[in-house]
Structure formats: C-alpha cells, structure tokens
Design an enzyme around this catalytic site. Structure first.
Site, mmCIF file in Angstrom:
data_model
loop_
_atom_site.group_PDB
_atom_site.id
_atom_site.type_symbol
_atom_site.label_atom_id
_atom_site.label_comp_id
_atom_site.label_asym_id
_atom_site.label_seq_id
_atom_site.Cartn_x
_atom_site.Cartn_y
_atom_site.Cartn_z
ATOM 1 N N SER A 167 6.250 -20.061 -1.731
ATOM 2 C CA SER A 167 6.047 -21.139 -2.017
ATOM 3 C C SER A 167 5.707 -22.562 -3.111
ATOM 4 C CB SER A 167 5.218 -21.933 -0.882
ATOM 5 O OG SER A 167 5.936 -21.887 1.008
ATOM 6 N N GLU B 194 0.358 -1.232 0.383
ATOM 7 C CA GLU B 194 -0.128 0.108 -0.041
ATOM 8 C C GLU B 194 0.656 1.241 0.021
ATOM 9 O OE1 GLU B 194 -3.478 0.504 2.905
ATOM 10 O OE2 GLU B 194 -3.838 -1.713 2.539
ATOM 11 N N ASP C 143 -4.483 -3.465 6.315
ATOM 12 C CA ASP C 143 -4.992 -2.312 6.048
ATOM 13 C C ASP C 143 -4.502 -0.790 6.395
ATOM 14 O OD1 ASP C 143 -6.270 -3.033 3.459
ATOM 15 O OD2 ASP C 143 -7.881 -2.245 4.357
ATOM 16 N N ASP D 95 -4.991 -10.264 1.402
ATOM 17 C CA ASP D 95 -4.906 -8.838 1.544
ATOM 18 C C ASP D 95 -5.473 -8.556 3.066
ATOM 19 O OD1 ASP D 95 -5.124 -6.927 1.533
ATOM 20 O OD2 ASP D 95 -6.710 -5.746 0.326
#
EC number: 3.5.1.97
Length: 821
Positions: free
Chosen positions: A262, A195, A337, A334
C-alpha cells in the site's frame, strides 16, 4: 434431397430457438437478483426509518436516527450489492468452501480449519466495547433483512452465482464480521512463508554467506518523516520438493511477494498550498471482480464519514470525516513464528515442552464435501499455537522426522479488539483520539496515516510479540518450540510501537518501507515490503515546497521505476554501444536494438511503450540465470526480481559477484556476460510471444490488470462477461503499483494493485476524491459492475462529498426502510 434440407433447416432453427430461449431464461433468472434502489419497504431491527441515497456512482449515503440504525443500513447495502462475496468470504474463513465447490477446495478448507480463525473470532466478540458490539449486531440485522427480503420476494436468490452454486447459509452474526477481519490479516502477513523460505534457502546454498544477498535486509535507518524542504541530489532437513499453496482463485493463501502492500502519505498545512492538511492512500490487494473494496458514506452521531469498506466489515477502513482523514498500509510487523515441536517417540499424541512431554490439545472437525464423503480432521494445538500439516507452506522441507510445526500468530488471539479499534476511527475527531483507539488494534499490523484540521501523524498499530533477547533465530527461522528462549513472552506494550507526530518537515508517508531501525527484540520486523517505491516518493515529495490535491494525485499515479533507473546503468555498463556491427535479423542486432531503446528510456513503466517489457523480461531472466545454478529447483520460489540482490551482485558488495559465476562450468563467468546472456534470453521469450518488432511492443499488452471473478472467471463464454481485463501502466516497483504475477504463461500480468485510491484535502474537504478498481455492484448484469474500471485505469476519480443534497440531486435511487409496526 430437398426434404432432407428442409428437415435440416427445421432442426437448425429449432436449436437456435432453444438456445435463445435458454439464454433468455438465464438472463431472466439472473436479472431477478438485480437490486432495486428506488423503493420503500419495512423491516424489523430498526427504531426509526433509514434512508439510503445512492449517488450517480452507486455509492450509498446512509442516514438514520441513531448509529445503530445507520449500521443496519450499511449491512443492508452491503448485502444488496455484494451478498455472494460476503458469504463466500465467510465460507473461506470458516473452512466450508467444499460444501459448495467439492474436492477442489478441500485443501483450503483443511488449512483454514487448522488455523481455526472462525473460533478465535467467536471468542473475540465479547472483547469488543459495548457500543461496538451493538453496532455489529445492528449491521448483522441489516444483512439478514436483505436475505429475508430476497427469500420473501423471490429476488433471484440474491445473487446470480447462487443459481449455479445453490446452497443454504446461516444468518449473519457479529462474529462473522470479526472473522473477515482476521481473513484480511491472513492475506496481509507473510512472515510464516518468509521463515520457511529463509530456512530452505540457507539449506540449499553451498555458501552460507550468500544468504544476505538473495534475501537482503532493507538498508538504512528507516524512513517515515521527511526533513525540511531541500532538493534531492540525483544520485537441518534435506531439501524437499516444493509444495505450492492452494492455487484456487478463492484461496486466501497468497504467495509471499503478494502478501500485502500500500501507499499513504500526508502533508501538514505548512506544506500545503491551500493551507489545509492533505492525505493520500491507496491500499494494494489482489485484483478481482468485483473489487474487495466498497465505497460508502455513513451519517453517524459524531458526524459523517465516507470512504472504503470491505463488505462484511461495518467500518470505513480508509476514508475521512469533516475533521479527520485516515489511511492504512501493510506494516509488515513480525507477528508470526514457526515452532518445531518434538513428538514423544512412545506417544506421538504428546509433544516436548520445557518441563517434559505434554498431550496436544485436540478437537475433531468434520468437513462436508459436495458429491463426496465427509473428511474428519483431528485439530491439534501446542502451547505455541495450532499444529500445521507438513504439506502446508513447504513446512515438510524444514521439519525433521519425529517433529511437527506449530504457528504462533497474534491474529489467533481470542481477545482481539481490532474491530473496536477500526470502528472507533470513524468516531475520532482528531489525531489524538485516533491514535488512542488505534492502540486496541491486534492484527493485521498496519501503518495508520492520519490528518486532521491542524496536523498529520503516522503510527504503527498492531500487536508485537515479546521475544527473548537470546531467541535462537530472532524469529527469522523456524525455532525449537520447547526452548524457553524461543517462546513468546506475551506482547510488547502498545506504547512501544513507533509513532510519528508533528513532523518538522511537514510531510510523512509509508510505502511498506522500513520505518525504524531498532535492535532485536524491539525490531518491529526484519522483513519489509518495499525498498524502491520509497525512493521515488521521497523525490516527488521534496521536489515541491508545497503540495496540492493534484500533486498528491500525480504522485499516486506515478509510473516511473526507481529500480529501472538505478539498475540499467549498472547492468548494461559494459554493453551500451560496444558490440560490433551485426546483420539485420541476427541475435546481436536484436540485442543492439533493445539496448538502444533502453539507453534513451527514463524508467517510466508506461503501458504504451516497449521499454518496460524489455526491461522487465531482462531483469527476470537475469535473476534466474544468477540463482538457478546455486539454488536448483528452489530458484522457482523466487518469482519476482529483488532489485537489492541485483545491485549487490553487480556492485560486488561483500563478494556478491560470486553469483555471476556458474558453479558447474570450468571457466569463471563475469557479470557482464550474464547480463548479455540474460538479455538474449529475454528477447527470445518476447519474440515467441509478441513478435520480433521491438519498437511495436506495448507493456500494457503483457501487463493487463486481471480483475477476474473468483468463481465464474474460468467458466467458458461466461468469463467474457464477468472478468474485466485492462491494459495498465506501472510495475512491481512504481508508486502506481501493478505487481506482476511472476508465474504462468504470462508472468507480467497485473494481479495485485490499488483497488482503492483516495485523496483528502482538508482545505476544501468536499473536493476530496476516491475510486475503486471495478464498480460497486457484484452483479455482472448491473451497469455498476464495472463502471469505475475505466476511471481507475485512466487515473480518474469521483468526488468524495458529505453533502447530502448533492448525493440526492444525482441519485440513481433512494431506499427508505421503515420499522415494522
């Protein structure tokens, strides 16, 4: 004169004797902490005798009368081999490194205190299932039994590092194991940094449309399962100076390109030559000595399990039983934030909310520092999460004056049941049971690949924030924390995470690639860890109608770069054999030799070949030339080549060829010119470090695996004993991944790779194999400190057998722990 020389010889001899005595004393003290594996002793905390059989690779096979005693044995074995690693990781997550290492780790401690993962772990203890809590307590008793044994028998403090960094440490607690799992979550997520980087890049770019080029979204609808067998056809603030993350080797704050990776794939019986399911897994983390992974076998009441653990966490995180195999990859969900919080101008201890200003929740925290005065922090929280300093993660560059940044992150949950989920996998007997226990997992977000006796499956496990559909930035940029549409609205239900069962094509897998295409806010993520390896994996899987254990191993060790095969014909299209004749020794002649080598190259990143080094240096120089004039100092943040960006530019997708023009020059530069200039840059850099004879170059000389000791790796002389350096194949975008450093004097060092590899064959489970990148012991005087390193480098494995007698037949020691009367 003769007398002078006699005294000189006496002094020299005396000095030699003193040095020898000093070395002998150091060796004696260090060797005291070498574990003895063949012994019997008593300990409290168990109900019946525990037997630990260590096979010839020093993998402990642990047997007890009940699960509680078996977990006690695992705690003892972990502490016996990796005590220093465990207590150092615990200090890291608690923010207490400076008590031992002084000012050099204060920045790490400060940031860890503000995240406060240790408190979240303590609060999460009561959220675990009762039987899991019993197992955590038994494991802690096993760790503490080893510590007590060391103290009572004067066993060299338990680890040689403890002579150099003397310290006291508290007994192990169940919360410590949960905290280490949260530390793993920190290392496997990069959305906070993403971000910030996106925000800074959007501010720096003169053309906002170019953001999609340099930070591209992964293309396609997502890949998880493969179709039926078919041969593939070839085909607001002002920009601020960068604040780097803490660079100490003990820092858990990894740069964005190294935030987890991975591979895992599985085949159903219909795609297996022997008629049983197959599963391969190789989790990628930063390389170190010893490796983060530790192999172990546990004989639980539900059956035997064997695979990879992390010392401090009582769970086989990747491995198998007789009925089930499981592998994990970073899912890139995600789960973070950044919220920009406005301060009250009249009272900076309050922040703006949707209903007005509100005081921060605060707490004092004291950091004790070796050889310095303590530092007192005031920790602050908003409704969105902990407040982070502007000096962390370059947050100052995107935080306006009069504001601070806070972090929302699923791993901060005080009701985190991830430990119950991961430990529950060991008791699952089929895919259905494994998927059920996986729904308890919170963080880190993982893609769980499963194979039982009959079928294969894959599921994303981990908590997903519920965001409003009208979120201002869709979670891609720091957003205003007081706006209701930006705030999290709880979590999505576990049933909303993608699951893939009974694939029609019989094969599924993950290389950190995009797995689904769903509209925001059910999108899972905009950031994915791979768009290249998945292309090579598809090819290898679909080139065969059926697979074997050996074909899965071959894929795991594959070093062909899809990126090189795709980019070179595009970038060098106007350069192949088109230049005029040039004299030997000239820049043009050197360029011709490099292009001639690359024109015959198949993209294999082999350690013995020169082409991988030429290619890697060329792409690195090319990206630098393309972005430096547009981004300025921010270009330094783009440490690794993004193949999607290079492809967009040279295909001129949506006008991306604009990157080839140098903004500061009067003429219009072409992409072919940039490619040629970048090749010259690369060749000059290669000559300065490796010489002018291109044909004699070896990729492995640059791409050395850096298994370095985090605390002793930079100590003069000692580093030659504790660090393990190896020439390796692979690269940033190969299935046998060897992620390069991207910075420093040698940006091509292999710093992030598969510390564990396992391949499980359920047609013949005891033919399954595994290996770790160093050895089981954390003691650098032990023969098990690096005994697997060469196996790992050569692509070899050791058997993964649950046969007790086979382990006993080649045992290097058998430890019997009996209960104290």
């Amino acid at each position: 004169m003769a007398t002078f020389f006699q005294w000189l010889m006496r002094i020299a001899s005396g000095l030699v004797i003193l040095v020898v005595l000093a070395v002998a004393m150091i060796y004696f003290l260090a060797s005291r902490s070498l574990p003895t594996y063949d012994k019997t002793f008593t300990a409290s905390g168990i109900s019946q005798p525990v037997e630990i059989i260590r096979n010839n690779a020093n993998v402990p096979h642990i047997f007890g009368n009940n699960d509680e005693d078996v977990f006690f044995g695992l705690g003892y074995a972990h502490a016996q081999d990796r005590l220093w690693q465990m207590i150092t990781m615990r200090r890291t997550v608690q923010g207490r490194l400076s008590e031992v290492f002084g000012q050099q780790t204060l920045e790490i401690d400060t940031l860890m205190r503000r995240l406060d993962l240790a408190t979240a772990a303590r609060m999460s203890v009561s959220a675990q299932d009762p039987d899991i809590l019993i197992a955590l307590q038994a494991y802690a008793r096993g760790v503490n039994a080893r510590i007590e044994e060391v103290n009572q028998e004067a066993l060299g403090r338990g680890a040689p590092e403890l002579f150099l960094f003397q310290q006291t440490f508290a007994p192990w607690q169940p919360a410590d194991s949960i905290a280490l799992q949260k530390l793993m979550a920190l290392q496997l997520t990069g959305h906070l940094q993403s971000e910030v980087l996106r925000a800074r890049t959007s501010l720096a770019l003169p053309d906002a449309d170019r953001l999609r080029d340099i930070l591209p979204d992964a293309p396609g609808k997502g890949i998880a399962t493969l179709p039926k067998y078919a041969n593939l056809v070839p085909g607001t603030p002002v920009f601020a100076q960068s604040q780097p993350l803490p660079a100490h080797p003990l820092s858990p704050f990894t740069p964005l390109p190294l935030s987890g990776a991975s591979n895992a794939w599985a085949a159903a019986p219909s795609r297996s030559a022997a008629g049983g399911t197959l599963l391969a897994n190789d989790p990628h983390l930063g390389l170190s000595a010893p490796a983060i992974w530790y192999l172990a076998r546990l004989e639980l009441q539900s059956g035997g399990v064997i695979g990879a653990t992390i010392p401090g966490i009582p769970a086989i995180l990747a491995g198998r039983s007789d009925q089930l195999g499981w592998g994990v990859t970073a899912a890139y969900v995600d789960d973070q934030d950044i919220f920009i919080e406005e301060l009250d101008a009249s009272n900076p201890e309050s922040y703006r909310t949707s209903t007005g200003f509100k005081p921060f929740k605060t707490r004092k925290s004291i950091i004790n520092i070796k050889d310095a005065k303590p530092v007192t922090l005031t920790l602050r929280w908003t409704d969105n999460g902990p407040v982070l300093p502007g000096s962390a993660f370059n947050l100052a560059a995107v935080t306006p004056p009069g504001h601070v940044a806070s972090l929302g992150w699923t791993a901060l949950s005080p009701q985190d049941r991830s430990t119950t989920a991961l430990m529950g996998l060991m008791r699952a007997t089929d895919i259905s049971a494994a998927l059920a226990t996986g729904k308890d997992h919170t963080a880190p977000g993982l893609t769980l690949t499963l194979a039982d006796q009959n079928d294969v499956a894959m599921a994303l496990i981990g908590a997903l924030p519920r965001r409003d559909a009208i979120h201002q930035s869709q979670g891609r940029l720091p957003s205003l924390g007081w706006r209701p549409e930006n705030q999290w609205q709880g979590l999505l239900p576990a049933t909303d995470t993608p699951t893939f069962e009974k694939p029609s094509g019989g094969i599924l897998g993950n290389t950190n690639n995009k797995i689904v295409e769903r509209p925001f806010p059910r999108h899972i993520s905009f950031l994915w860890g791979d768009s290249q390896r998945i292309q090579r994996w598809q090819r290898l899987m679909q080139n065969r109608r059926v697979h074997t254990r050996d074909s899965f191993i071959e894929a795991q060790l594959d070093t062909v770069s899809f990126s090189a095969r795709a980019l070179l014909p595009l970038i060098a299209a106007d350069l192949w054999y088109t230049s005029e004749a040039a004299p030997d020794g000239s820049r043009a002649r050197q360029r011709q030799r490099a292009l001639a080598l690359l024109s015959e190259w198949n993209g294999e990143m082999n350690e013995h070949m020169p082409e991988p080094l030429i290619y890697a240096a060329w792409m690195r120089s090319l990206q630098s030339r393309l972005i430096r004039d547009d981004l300025g100092p921010l270009a330094e943040e783009f440490t690794h080549v993004e193949p999607l960006f290079i492809e967009r530019v040279f295909r001129d997708v949506e006008g991306a060829a604009a990157w080839c023009d140098v903004r500061q020059s009067a003429r219009m530069e072409t992409c072919s010119e940039m490619a040629q200039l970048a090749l010259d840059d690369a060749l000059l850099a290669i000559e300065e470090r490796y010489g002018q004879q291109l044909e004699a170059l070896r990729w492995g000389d640059a791409h050395q695996a850096t298994h370095d000791h985090p605390t002793l790796g930079k100590v003069p002389l000692l580093r030659y004993f504790v660090n393990i350096r190896q020439s390796t194949s692979g690269g940033d975008n190969t299935l046998q991944r060897g992620k390069t450093a991207g910075v420093g004097d040698n940006p091509f060092l292999n710093v992030h790779a598969a510390g564990y590899r396992g391949v499980y064959d359920f047609a013949d489970p005891d033919s399954s194999v595994f290996v770790i990148s160093t050895g089981q012991s954390g003691h650098f005087l032990s023969r098990f400190y690096d005994d697997m390193a060469q196996l790992w480098r050569r692509g070899e494995y050791i058997p993964m057998s649950l046969d007790k007698e086979l382990a006993r037949a080649a045992a290097v020691g058998v430890t019997i722990i009996t209960p104290t009367p």
